[in-house]
Design a protein around this motif. Sequence first.
Motif, mmCIF file in Angstrom:
data_model
loop_
_atom_site.group_PDB
_atom_site.id
_atom_site.type_symbol
_atom_site.label_atom_id
_atom_site.label_comp_id
_atom_site.label_asym_id
_atom_site.label_seq_id
_atom_site.Cartn_x
_atom_site.Cartn_y
_atom_site.Cartn_z
ATOM 1 N N LEU A 214 0.804 -1.222 0.000
ATOM 2 C CA LEU A 214 0.000 0.000 0.000
ATOM 3 C C LEU A 214 0.839 1.276 0.000
ATOM 4 C CD1 LEU A 214 -2.684 -1.077 2.660
ATOM 5 C CD2 LEU A 214 -2.950 -1.053 0.171
ATOM 6 N N SER A 215 1.983 1.260 0.658
ATOM 7 C CA SER A 215 2.770 2.481 0.816
ATOM 8 C C SER A 215 3.224 3.101 -0.507
ATOM 9 C CB SER A 215 3.976 2.224 1.720
ATOM 10 O OG SER A 215 4.653 3.429 2.000
ATOM 11 N N PRO A 216 3.635 2.319 -1.505
ATOM 12 C CA PRO A 216 3.998 2.940 -2.791
ATOM 13 C C PRO A 216 2.793 3.433 -3.578
ATOM 14 C CG PRO A 216 5.052 0.790 -2.525
ATOM 15 C CD PRO A 216 3.984 0.889 -1.475
ATOM 16 N N GLY A 217 1.576 3.000 -3.172
ATOM 17 C CA GLY A 217 0.369 3.439 -3.863
ATOM 18 C C GLY A 217 -0.360 2.332 -4.587
ATOM 19 N N SER A 225 1.211 -3.662 -10.739
ATOM 20 C CA SER A 225 1.586 -2.288 -11.065
ATOM 21 C C SER A 225 3.026 -2.043 -10.627
ATOM 22 C CB SER A 225 0.662 -1.298 -10.355
ATOM 23 O OG SER A 225 0.812 -1.423 -8.941
ATOM 24 N N ALA A 226 3.615 -0.972 -11.113
ATOM 25 C CA ALA A 226 4.985 -0.632 -10.704
ATOM 26 C C ALA A 226 5.070 -0.469 -9.195
ATOM 27 C CB ALA A 226 5.420 0.654 -11.411
ATOM 28 N N GLU A 227 3.999 0.074 -8.613
ATOM 29 C CA GLU A 227 3.968 0.284 -7.163
ATOM 30 C C GLU A 227 3.884 -1.043 -6.409
ATOM 31 O OE1 GLU A 227 2.473 3.823 -9.339
ATOM 32 O OE2 GLU A 227 1.914 1.697 -9.352
ATOM 33 N N GLY A 228 3.052 -1.966 -6.927
ATOM 34 C CA GLY A 228 2.938 -3.271 -6.284
ATOM 35 C C GLY A 228 4.241 -4.048 -6.350
ATOM 36 N N ILE A 229 4.873 -4.043 -7.496
ATOM 37 C CA ILE A 229 6.160 -4.730 -7.667
ATOM 38 C C ILE A 229 7.202 -4.128 -6.729
ATOM 39 C CG2 ILE A 229 8.056 -5.142 -9.294
ATOM 40 C CD1 ILE A 229 5.862 -5.140 -11.524
ATOM 41 N N LYS A 296 5.822 6.238 -0.667
ATOM 42 C CA LYS A 296 5.057 7.383 -1.168
ATOM 43 C C LYS A 296 4.154 7.945 -0.090
ATOM 44 C CE LYS A 296 1.730 8.605 -4.815
ATOM 45 N NZ LYS A 296 0.943 8.066 -5.963
ATOM 46 N N GLN A 297 3.603 7.060 0.737
ATOM 47 C CA GLN A 297 2.645 7.472 1.762
ATOM 48 C C GLN A 297 2.734 6.515 2.947
ATOM 49 O OE1 GLN A 297 -0.775 7.126 -0.763
ATOM 50 N NE2 GLN A 297 -0.962 4.916 -0.491
ATOM 51 N N TYR A 298 2.303 7.001 4.108
ATOM 52 C CA TYR A 298 2.246 6.112 5.263
ATOM 53 C C TYR A 298 1.165 5.063 5.023
ATOM 54 C CZ TYR A 298 5.305 9.099 8.069
ATOM 55 O OH TYR A 298 6.380 9.803 8.550
ATOM 56 N N ALA A 299 1.401 3.861 5.526
ATOM 57 C CA ALA A 299 0.425 2.784 5.348
ATOM 58 C C ALA A 299 0.544 1.790 6.488
ATOM 59 C CB ALA A 299 0.648 2.067 4.017
ATOM 60 N N VAL A 362 1.262 6.351 19.475
ATOM 61 C CA VAL A 362 1.741 6.110 18.111
ATOM 62 C C VAL A 362 0.743 5.245 17.346
ATOM 63 C CG1 VAL A 362 3.559 5.071 16.697
ATOM 64 C CG2 VAL A 362 4.161 6.343 18.765
ATOM 65 N N PHE A 363 0.200 4.214 18.009
ATOM 66 C CA PHE A 363 -0.772 3.354 17.325
ATOM 67 C C PHE A 363 -2.059 4.117 16.996
ATOM 68 C CE2 PHE A 363 1.874 -0.096 19.055
ATOM 69 C CZ PHE A 363 2.032 -0.845 17.896
ATOM 70 N N VAL A 364 -2.430 5.062 17.856
ATOM 71 C CA VAL A 364 -3.585 5.919 17.548
ATOM 72 C C VAL A 364 -3.291 6.730 16.284
ATOM 73 C CG1 VAL A 364 -4.939 7.907 18.320
ATOM 74 C CG2 VAL A 364 -4.453 6.042 19.916
ATOM 75 N N GLU A 365 -2.091 7.273 16.190
ATOM 76 C CA GLU A 365 -1.691 8.019 14.989
ATOM 77 C C GLU A 365 -1.669 7.103 13.763
ATOM 78 O OE1 GLU A 365 -0.117 11.203 12.586
ATOM 79 O OE2 GLU A 365 -1.137 11.178 14.524
ATOM 80 N N GLU A 366 -1.172 5.868 13.948
ATOM 81 C CA GLU A 366 -1.080 4.919 12.833
ATOM 82 C C GLU A 366 -2.452 4.524 12.289
ATOM 83 O OE1 GLU A 366 1.022 3.793 10.334
ATOM 84 O OE2 GLU A 366 2.394 2.764 11.734
ATOM 85 N N MET A 367 -3.478 4.598 13.146
ATOM 86 C CA MET A 367 -4.825 4.220 12.723
ATOM 87 C C MET A 367 -5.325 5.059 11.547
ATOM 88 S SD MET A 367 -6.317 1.603 13.974
ATOM 89 C CE MET A 367 -7.906 2.072 13.311
ATOM 90 N N LYS A 368 -4.796 6.260 11.376
ATOM 91 C CA LYS A 368 -5.188 7.114 10.244
ATOM 92 C C LYS A 368 -4.854 6.444 8.908
ATOM 93 C CE LYS A 368 -4.204 11.473 12.674
ATOM 94 N NZ LYS A 368 -3.324 12.670 12.677
ATOM 95 N N TYR A 369 -3.844 5.576 8.941
ATOM 96 C CA TYR A 369 -3.329 4.993 7.705
ATOM 97 C C TYR A 369 -3.632 3.502 7.590
ATOM 98 C CZ TYR A 369 -0.714 9.261 8.592
ATOM 99 O OH TYR A 369 -0.382 10.554 8.902
#
Length: 416
Positions: A214-217, A225-229, A296-299, A362-369
Amino acid sequence: MGKWTKLAALIAMLALSAALFAGCGGSTKTGGEAKKGGKVTLTLWHYYELPPQQKALNEVAQKFNSSQDKITIKMEFLPRNELTKQLSIGMVANKLPDLVFLDNPDTPSFAAMGLLADITDKVNSPDVKKDAYYPGPLKSNTVNGKYYGIPLGSNCVALFYNIDMLKAAGITPPSTWDELRADAKKLTKDGTYGFAMSGIKNEEGTFQMLPWILSPGASFDRLDSAEGIKGFQFVTDLINDGSLSKECINWTQTDVEKQFATGKTAMMENGPWQLPVIKADAPNLKYGVVLLPKDKQYASVLGGENLSIIKGHHEAEAWEFVKFLMKPENLNPILDSIGYIPSRKDWAEGSAKLNSDPIMKVFVEEMKYAMPRGPEPKWPEVSEAIYTAMQECFTNQMKPEQAAKAAEAKVSNVLK
């Protein structure tokens, strides 16, 4: 044969048996029962086996029963595998509860089978305040844009790190993939690996792999996809670097915790359910937790349960209990007993207990992603494609690009 296919075959077989049984004069039983005076008794199935968990559930049931005189709720425990089996059998034998707690990836599966009530109008009502929920938990209850449950409580995974090991190496906790790879290399020495995660060939392995997809998108249906690979390639590179043990293909998340607690790894991917285990295994261990490093993004990946109403089983009365339970004063004791984070963002971020704990904060913050597995009714078969590709990469049977493309072909066939 995949789990979904086996389940469909089982249901077909049981449907025939039920029809024959009914033809011989057999009777069936529904979950809710109307008592004298119009009072209805509802049954809720769950698989929470620990005494504190059952105590919390029974106490909220007693509180609800005492709050009004129209409905009685009864909690009934079934072991996890037995619960899902009995739901499948009960569909054809008409022996079902009125409400049920389900692991979040199971909600779409049972909804697609016609077992669960469509509660879209209720979830969309102002009373529920659906926009207050984290997106992942809420999304896990959907099939084709309709809601078939409401989140009970949630968890996710983040990065644990050994404070003394990172300090000795002169590094701070990584926040990006590049930093994680470099730091894991630097921390790998003298029988200690830099990083650990579960790469086992089952749903647990998929659970731990998803954030890296998920993090690469990418997404579960865009594995080639390029992101999955890139996601498969990154974790494979950690193994090829020697920073992640090849034994990860045999490790459960519990095994990963043991590696961390005994100092055999400096960092690990894991969840808050391991906190009491670490305390018992290594009471003097100094450790911290940060968000999983991002590309690319937090996940992160979503764990936790949903509460669903069985279709055609006193749905109005069942919703009265759902509304009662989804009040913080009633729900929080249950979440505390399980070790869950509230699925509502305002309740989680407003919790003095969670936010006074630097680890849980931190886990509360991680829940956003934290995103759900799917949601997809045929998730077991999708998961199998992912963990098979993961093992093929980690054991160098296939290059990540080949494995990702093979997995996507399987997923595409499943989703036809």
